[in-house]
Design a protein around this motif. Structure first.
Motif, PDB file in Angstrom:
ATOM      1  N   ASN A 437      38.996 -80.072  25.338  1.00 18.89           N
ATOM      2  CA  ASN A 437      38.787 -78.971  26.282  1.00 18.89           C
ATOM      3  C   ASN A 437      39.795 -77.860  26.009  1.00 18.89           C
ATOM      4  OD1 ASN A 437      38.091 -77.367  28.424  1.00 18.89           O
ATOM      5  ND2 ASN A 437      38.896 -78.713  30.007  1.00 18.89           N
ATOM      6  N   VAL A 438      39.434 -76.932  25.132  1.00 20.35           N
ATOM      7  CA  VAL A 438      40.330 -75.809  24.830  1.00 20.35           C
ATOM      8  C   VAL A 438      40.172 -74.689  25.844  1.00 20.35           C
ATOM      9  CG1 VAL A 438      40.313 -76.359  22.375  1.00 20.35           C
ATOM     10  CG2 VAL A 438      38.665 -74.703  23.260  1.00 20.35           C
ATOM     11  N   GLY A 439      39.163 -74.799  26.713  1.00 23.74           N
ATOM     12  CA  GLY A 439      38.946 -73.766  27.717  1.00 23.74           C
ATOM     13  C   GLY A 439      40.086 -73.633  28.695  1.00 23.74           C
ATOM     14  N   VAL A 440      40.840 -74.722  28.920  1.00 27.65           N
ATOM     15  CA  VAL A 440      41.965 -74.653  29.859  1.00 27.65           C
ATOM     16  C   VAL A 440      43.049 -73.714  29.340  1.00 27.65           C
ATOM     17  CG1 VAL A 440      41.541 -76.942  30.798  1.00 27.65           C
ATOM     18  CG2 VAL A 440      43.020 -76.688  28.800  1.00 27.65           C
ATOM     19  N   PHE A 441      43.035 -73.400  28.039  1.00 30.49           N
ATOM     20  CA  PHE A 441      44.012 -72.468  27.466  1.00 30.49           C
ATOM     21  C   PHE A 441      43.431 -71.061  27.337  1.00 30.49           C
ATOM     22  CE2 PHE A 441      44.739 -76.691  25.525  1.00 30.49           C
ATOM     23  CZ  PHE A 441      45.957 -76.969  26.116  1.00 30.49           C
ATOM     24  N   GLY A 442      42.216 -70.853  27.862  1.00 29.54           N
ATOM     25  CA  GLY A 442      41.583 -69.547  27.766  1.00 29.54           C
ATOM     26  C   GLY A 442      40.974 -69.267  26.410  1.00 29.54           C
ATOM     27  N   VAL A 443      40.717 -70.311  25.630  1.00 28.61           N
ATOM     28  CA  VAL A 443      40.148 -70.165  24.288  1.00 28.61           C
ATOM     29  C   VAL A 443      38.642 -70.359  24.367  1.00 28.61           C
ATOM     30  CG1 VAL A 443      40.146 -71.108  21.942  1.00 28.61           C
ATOM     31  CG2 VAL A 443      42.290 -70.930  23.221  1.00 28.61           C
ATOM     32  N   ASP A 444      37.901 -69.537  23.630  1.00 29.09           N
ATOM     33  CA  ASP A 444      36.449 -69.573  23.708  1.00 29.09           C
ATOM     34  C   ASP A 444      35.831 -70.733  22.931  1.00 29.09           C
ATOM     35  OD1 ASP A 444      36.372 -67.341  25.335  1.00 29.09           O
ATOM     36  OD2 ASP A 444      36.318 -65.950  23.649  1.00 29.09           O
ATOM     37  N   LEU A 458      33.303 -82.864  20.368  1.00 33.96           N
ATOM     38  CA  LEU A 458      32.722 -81.720  21.066  1.00 33.96           C
ATOM     39  C   LEU A 458      33.833 -80.864  21.649  1.00 33.96           C
ATOM     40  CD1 LEU A 458      30.128 -80.316  22.129  1.00 33.96           C
ATOM     41  CD2 LEU A 458      30.301 -81.788  24.160  1.00 33.96           C
ATOM     42  N   CYS A 459      33.795 -79.566  21.364  1.00 32.00           N
ATOM     43  CA  CYS A 459      34.805 -78.619  21.852  1.00 32.00           C
ATOM     44  C   CYS A 459      34.214 -77.819  23.009  1.00 32.00           C
ATOM     45  CB  CYS A 459      35.237 -77.689  20.713  1.00 32.00           C
ATOM     46  SG  CYS A 459      36.466 -76.464  21.183  1.00 32.00           S
ATOM     47  N   PHE A 460      34.927 -77.835  24.141  1.00 35.40           N
ATOM     48  CA  PHE A 460      34.491 -77.151  25.367  1.00 35.40           C
ATOM     49  C   PHE A 460      35.337 -75.899  25.538  1.00 35.40           C
ATOM     50  CE2 PHE A 460      34.000 -77.686  30.272  1.00 35.40           C
ATOM     51  CZ  PHE A 460      33.067 -76.667  30.283  1.00 35.40           C
ATOM     52  N   GLY A 461      34.710 -74.713  25.435  1.00 36.77           N
ATOM     53  CA  GLY A 461      35.439 -73.456  25.537  1.00 36.77           C
ATOM     54  C   GLY A 461      35.607 -72.991  26.972  1.00 36.77           C
ATOM     55  N   ALA A 462      36.262 -71.862  27.122  1.00 38.22           N
ATOM     56  CA  ALA A 462      36.527 -71.310  28.449  1.00 38.22           C
ATOM     57  C   ALA A 462      35.232 -70.851  29.111  1.00 38.22           C
ATOM     58  CB  ALA A 462      37.501 -70.148  28.339  1.00 38.22           C
ATOM     59  N   VAL A 463      35.144 -71.064  30.425  1.00 37.65           N
ATOM     60  CA  VAL A 463      34.005 -70.592  31.211  1.00 37.65           C
ATOM     61  C   VAL A 463      34.381 -69.242  31.801  1.00 37.65           C
ATOM     62  CG1 VAL A 463      32.490 -71.070  33.153  1.00 37.65           C
ATOM     63  CG2 VAL A 463      33.300 -72.954  31.724  1.00 37.65           C
ATOM     64  N   ARG A 464      33.626 -68.204  31.416  1.00 39.43           N
ATOM     65  CA  ARG A 464      33.935 -66.842  31.863  1.00 39.43           C
ATOM     66  C   ARG A 464      32.688 -66.200  32.477  1.00 39.43           C
ATOM     67  NH1 ARG A 464      38.642 -65.585  29.027  1.00 39.43           N
ATOM     68  NH2 ARG A 464      38.926 -66.691  27.038  1.00 39.43           N
ATOM     69  N   LYS A 465      32.924 -65.257  33.384  1.00 37.21           N
ATOM     70  CA  LYS A 465      31.823 -64.445  33.904  1.00 37.21           C
ATOM     71  C   LYS A 465      31.560 -63.315  32.906  1.00 37.21           C
ATOM     72  CE  LYS A 465      30.985 -64.714  38.834  1.00 37.21           C
ATOM     73  NZ  LYS A 465      30.970 -63.973  40.114  1.00 37.21           N
ATOM     74  N   GLN A 466      30.305 -63.256  32.438  1.00 37.05           N
ATOM     75  CA  GLN A 466      29.924 -62.249  31.454  1.00 37.05           C
ATOM     76  C   GLN A 466      28.546 -61.687  31.803  1.00 37.05           C
ATOM     77  OE1 GLN A 466      30.112 -63.775  27.467  1.00 37.05           O
ATOM     78  NE2 GLN A 466      32.124 -64.708  27.753  1.00 37.05           N
ATOM     79  N   PRO A 467      28.261 -60.478  31.345  1.00 39.88           N
ATOM     80  CA  PRO A 467      26.897 -59.955  31.537  1.00 39.88           C
ATOM     81  C   PRO A 467      25.914 -60.765  30.698  1.00 39.88           C
ATOM     82  CG  PRO A 467      28.217 -58.467  30.185  1.00 39.88           C
ATOM     83  CD  PRO A 467      29.153 -59.504  30.707  1.00 39.88           C
ATOM     84  N   TRP A 468      24.812 -61.149  31.301  1.00 43.26           N
ATOM     85  CA  TRP A 468      23.848 -62.031  30.634  1.00 43.26           C
ATOM     86  C   TRP A 468      22.428 -61.563  30.966  1.00 43.26           C
ATOM     87  CZ3 TRP A 468      25.191 -65.570  27.131  1.00 43.26           C
ATOM     88  CH2 TRP A 468      24.263 -66.537  26.743  1.00 43.26           C
ATOM     89  N   VAL A 469      21.572 -61.662  29.985  1.00 43.51           N
ATOM     90  CA  VAL A 469      20.180 -61.250  30.202  1.00 43.51           C
ATOM     91  C   VAL A 469      19.420 -62.408  30.840  1.00 43.51           C
ATOM     92  CG1 VAL A 469      18.042 -60.474  29.142  1.00 43.51           C
ATOM     93  CG2 VAL A 469      20.244 -59.652  28.256  1.00 43.51           C
ATOM     94  N   VAL A 470      18.844 -62.167  32.016  1.00 44.22           N
ATOM     95  CA  VAL A 470      18.097 -63.175  32.750  1.00 44.22           C
ATOM     96  C   VAL A 470      16.680 -62.647  32.977  1.00 44.22           C
ATOM     97  CG1 VAL A 470      17.966 -64.558  34.852  1.00 44.22           C
ATOM     98  CG2 VAL A 470      20.187 -63.940  33.894  1.00 44.22           C
ATOM     99  N   THR A 471      15.698 -63.504  32.761  1.00 45.41           N
ATOM    100  CA  THR A 471      14.303 -63.115  32.965  1.00 45.41           C
ATOM    101  C   THR A 471      13.857 -63.565  34.348  1.00 45.41           C
ATOM    102  OG1 THR A 471      13.835 -63.358  30.606  1.00 45.41           O
ATOM    103  CG2 THR A 471      11.949 -63.324  32.101  1.00 45.41           C
ATOM    104  N   ARG A 472      13.464 -62.615  35.163  1.00 43.41           N
ATOM    105  CA  ARG A 472      12.994 -62.894  36.521  1.00 43.41           C
ATOM    106  C   ARG A 472      11.620 -62.241  36.707  1.00 43.41           C
ATOM    107  NH1 ARG A 472      16.882 -65.378  39.208  1.00 43.41           N
ATOM    108  NH2 ARG A 472      19.093 -65.008  38.691  1.00 43.41           N
ATOM    109  N   ASP A 473      10.635 -63.091  36.977  1.00 45.45           N
ATOM    110  CA  ASP A 473       9.255 -62.623  37.171  1.00 45.45           C
ATOM    111  C   ASP A 473       8.779 -61.793  35.981  1.00 45.45           C
ATOM    112  OD1 ASP A 473       9.212 -63.853  39.675  1.00 45.45           O
ATOM    113  OD2 ASP A 473      10.015 -62.048  40.667  1.00 45.45           O
ATOM    114  N   GLY A 474       9.168 -62.260  34.783  1.00 44.30           N
ATOM    115  CA  GLY A 474       8.719 -61.580  33.573  1.00 44.30           C
ATOM    116  C   GLY A 474       9.508 -60.343  33.231  1.00 44.30           C
ATOM    117  N   VAL A 475      10.537 -60.061  34.004  1.00 40.22           N
ATOM    118  CA  VAL A 475      11.339 -58.854  33.772  1.00 40.22           C
ATOM    119  C   VAL A 475      12.749 -59.268  33.398  1.00 40.22           C
ATOM    120  CG1 VAL A 475      12.217 -56.710  34.770  1.00 40.22           C
ATOM    121  CG2 VAL A 475       9.942 -57.558  35.421  1.00 40.22           C
ATOM    122  N   ASP A 476      13.258 -58.700  32.294  1.00 42.92           N
ATOM    123  CA  ASP A 476      14.631 -58.978  31.853  1.00 42.92           C
ATOM    124  C   ASP A 476      15.609 -58.099  32.618  1.00 42.92           C
ATOM    125  OD1 ASP A 476      13.656 -60.778  30.031  1.00 42.92           O
ATOM    126  OD2 ASP A 476      13.694 -59.377  28.339  1.00 42.92           O
TER     127      ASP A 476
END
Length: 520
Positions: A437-444, A458-476
Motif C-alpha cells: 500500500n504505497v497510497g499511504v505515502f501519497g504515491v500514485d 499488487l500495488c495500491f496507490g493513493a485514493v484522490r478526488k479527481q475529475p472523471w467522466v461519468v455516463t448518466r442517462d446516455g450523457v457524459d
C-alpha cells in the motif's frame, strides 16, 4: 547445579546469526525458566529470548550491538550466589598468534588482540588476551646494535610462522639462538608512552606500518560505523582504542576534526608536488553511514534475488473507487464492525482474495528445482509494511477462510506488530500473495518487486478526488470522483499476460462496484 551456558538458538528458518540488541537482565539477577533475558535482532525481526534455565545470572558473554553466530554462548546461569566469583566474559584460551596460525593455517588480523604484547610482538606489559610473558617461550636478547626488542620479537614470530609451514609439511623447530643478524621488521605495536597524549581526539601522525591497538569487538564496531581506526588516538591502557573512543569519534564534532585532518593531508600532498584532489576536502558531516544488517540486509538480499530470478511484468489500471469509498463509510457504522478498523485496504484485500479464485495461477509458485508450478488451495495474504529497521512482509494465514470482520482484525494486528518491530519469523514465512500500500505515502503507483516464493504482488496507490467522466442517462458528464491506480507485478515465467490482466481487471471491478463481488 553447574553453570549453564545459554547458546544462541536459531529462532527463524535457517538463520545463522543475530545481533544482541538489549539485555533484559544483569549479572546477579535471579531468573526462572521462560523469563525474558535478552532481545535480539535477526535478519527478519526483533525477538525476545526466554531463559531455558533457572538460577542466577553469572555472566553476560556478549555486549549489546554485537553480531553473534547461532550456537554461540551468550549468557551463563548458575547457582544463586555464584555471580560474584564468575567472570563477566568468557576467558579465552591461552593461545599465542603463532600457535593459532599453526593450528588453523591462517591468521585473520581481526582475530588478534593487538593490545597484547605477545600478539603484537611488542615489549613487556600486561597481556589483555592470550599468554602471559612467562608462557611465551624463550626469546633471544637483542645484540648490541641490533633492532629494538619489539622488532626482535616480531622477527622471531615471523621466523616461527615460516618454520611451522616449511616445505614438505613438516613443522620446523622454532629458532631461539642464531648467529645470523635479526631480520628487520616493523613493530605492529606503537610505543605505549607515545600513544598516551593529553588530547585523545587528536589523530595520530602517520608512522608507516603501525598497527592500531584495539580489541576485535571494537574493530567490528568501527567497521560498522565507518570509522577508520587510524584516525583515532586510543585512551585505553597502552594506547588501546576503546569502544568509547570509537563512539566519540563517530559524533558530529569529531567528524569535523576528521575533516580538518583530511584538509591538512590534502595540503601536504599539494606541497609535496602532487596535485591536491578536491575529493580529499569533502566535509564528513555531509554524509553518514549505517551498517547493513538485520532486517534491512535480509530485505536487500531477497529483493536482488527476486528481481534477477523472476522476469517481472507490471500492468496498471486506473479505477473509479467512489463506490468502494462509500461502502467503507457505511461499514464503519455497521454494528458488527464498529470496533474494528475498516479501510479501503480491507476491501482491496477482500477483492484480491475473490479474484484469486478465478485466476489461481496468481497464487502459485514456480519450483525451479522440480520444474513444476505449485498451485496453492489457500491464501496467505502478505501486507508489506515499512518499519524503521526495514521492509517486512508478514502475512495473514488462510486469509481466504476469514470473514470480513476476522480479516479486519488480522490486518490491524499484523500492521501494528510490524510497526513495533515485533513480527516473528513464522509470521513472515509461507506467504502466497502480497499487497503493498504505497497510497499511504501519497504515491500514485509503482512497479513492486515480487516477494520471494510468490508469483505476484499488487500495488495500491493513493485514493484522490479527481475529475472523471461519468455516463448518466446516455450523457457524459464530468464529476469529482475518488480515483486510484492499481499496479500488478507478476512472474512471467508461468503467469502470462492474459492471466495477469484478468486478475487485475477482476480486482478493479470489485473496487469500482463492490456489488460485483456476488459474482465470484
Amino acid at each position: 547445579m553447574p553453570t549453564q551456558s545459554y547458546l544462541l538458538p536459531d529462532v527463524g528458518e535457517g538463520l545463522t546469526e543475530a545481533e544482541i540488541v538489549e539485555w533484559k537482565v544483569k549479572v546477579g539477577d535471579v531468573v526462572a525458566i521462560n523469563d525474558i533475558v535478552v532481545e535480539i535482532e535477526t535478519a527478519k525481526s526483533l525477538v525476545e529470548l526466554p531463559s531455558p534455565y533457572a538460577g542466577e545470572v553469572t555472566a553476560l558473554l556478549v555486549e549489546p550491538g554485537q553480531m553473534v553466530e547461532v550456537g554461540t554462548p551468550i549468557i551463563a546461569i548458575g547457582e544463586p550466589g555464584s555471580a560474584a566469583a564468575a567472570p563477566t566474559a568468557p576467558a579465552p584460551e591461552a593461545t599465542s598468534p603463532v600457535e593459532a596460525t599453526v593450528s588453523t593455517g591462517s591468521t585473520d588480523d581481526t582475530e588478534i588482540d593487538w593490545s597484547n604484547p605477545a600478539a603484537s610482538g611488542g615489549g613487556e606489559g600486561e597481556s589483555l588476551v592470550g599468554r602471559q610473558k612467562a608462557e611465551r617461550g624463550p626469546v633471544r636478547r637483542p645484540r648490541k646494535g641490533s633492532a629494538s626488542p619489539s622488532t626482535e620479537s616480531a622477527a622471531a614470530t615471523q621466523m616461527q610462522v615460516q618454520g611451522a609451514f616449511a616445505p614438505g609439511g613438516a613443522q620446523s623447530d622454532p629458532v631461539v639462538e642464531s648467529e645470523e643478524p635479526a631480520v628487520p621488521a616493523t613493530s605492529a605495536r606503537p610505543d605505549p608512552v607515545e600513544s598516551r597524549v593529553a588530547d585523545p581526539l587528536t589523530p595520530p601522525a602517520a608512522t608507516g606500518d603501525v598497527r592500531v591497538l584495539a580489541k576485535p569487538p571494537v574493530r567490528k564496531l568501527a567497521k560498522d560505523l565507518g570509522v577508520d581506526l587510524a584516525t583515532l588516538r586510543g585512551t585505553g591502557p597502552g594506547g588501546v582504542v576503546t569502544r568509547e573512543d570509537v563512539l566519540r569519534w563517530s559524533s558530529s564534532d569529531e567528524r569535523q576534526r576528521g575533516a580538518a585532518v583530511a584538509l591538512r593531508d590534502a595540503s601536504s600532498l599539494g606541497s609535496s608536488g602532487t596535485e591536491s584532489s578536491p575529493a580529499l576536502a569533502v566535509k564528513p558531516d555531509r554524509e553518514w553511514r549505517e551498517p547493513v544488517k538485520g532486517v534491512r540486509k535480509m530485505m536487500g538480499e531477497a529483493m536482488v534475488g527476486s528481481a534477477f530470478t523472476a522476469p517481472h511484468v507490471t500492468e496498471w489500471v486506473t479505477v473509479d473507487v467512489t463506490g468502494a469509498m462509500e461502502l467503507v463509510e457505511r461499514l464503519k457504522g455497521h454494528r458488527e464492525l464498529r470496533d474494528v478498523k475498516v479501510s479501503p485496504l480491507l476491501l482491496l484485500a477482500r477483492a484480491a482474495i475473490l479474484a484469486i479464485r478465478r485466476t489461481p495461477v496468481i497464487n502459485s509458485t514456480w519450483d525451479d528445482a522440480a520444474q513444476e508450478v505449485v498451485f496453492k488451495r489457500y491464501v496467505n495474504l502478505g501486507i508489506a509494511a515499512a518499519t524503521p529497521r526495514g521492509l517486512v512482509v508478514p502475512n495473514v494465514k488462510d486469509a481466504d477462510r476469514l470473514g470480513l470482520r476476522e480479516l479486519a482484525e488480522a490486518l490491524s494486528a499484523l500492521t501494528a506488530t510490524a510497526r513495533e518491530g515485533r513480527t516473528q519469523p513464522a509470521e513472515m514465512s509461507g506467504g502466497t500473495f502480497t499487497i503493498t500500500n504505497v497510497g499511504v505515502f501519497g504515491v500514485d503507483a509503482g512497479t513492486p518487486i515480487i516477494n520471494p516464493g510468490e508469483s505476484a504482488i499488487l500495488c495500491f496507490g493513493a485514493v484522490r478526488k479527481q475529475p472523471w467522466v461519468v455516463t448518466r442517462d446516455g450523457v457524459d458528464v464530468i464529476e469529482p470522483r475518488y480515483v486510484t491506480t492499481l499496479a500488478l507485478s507478476f512472474d512471467h515465467r508461468h503467469v502470462d499476460g492474459e492471466a495477469g490482466s484478468r486478475f487485475l481487471r477482476d480486482v478493479a471491478d470489485v473496487m469500482e462496484d463492490p456489488g460485483t463481488a456476488l459474482l465470484f
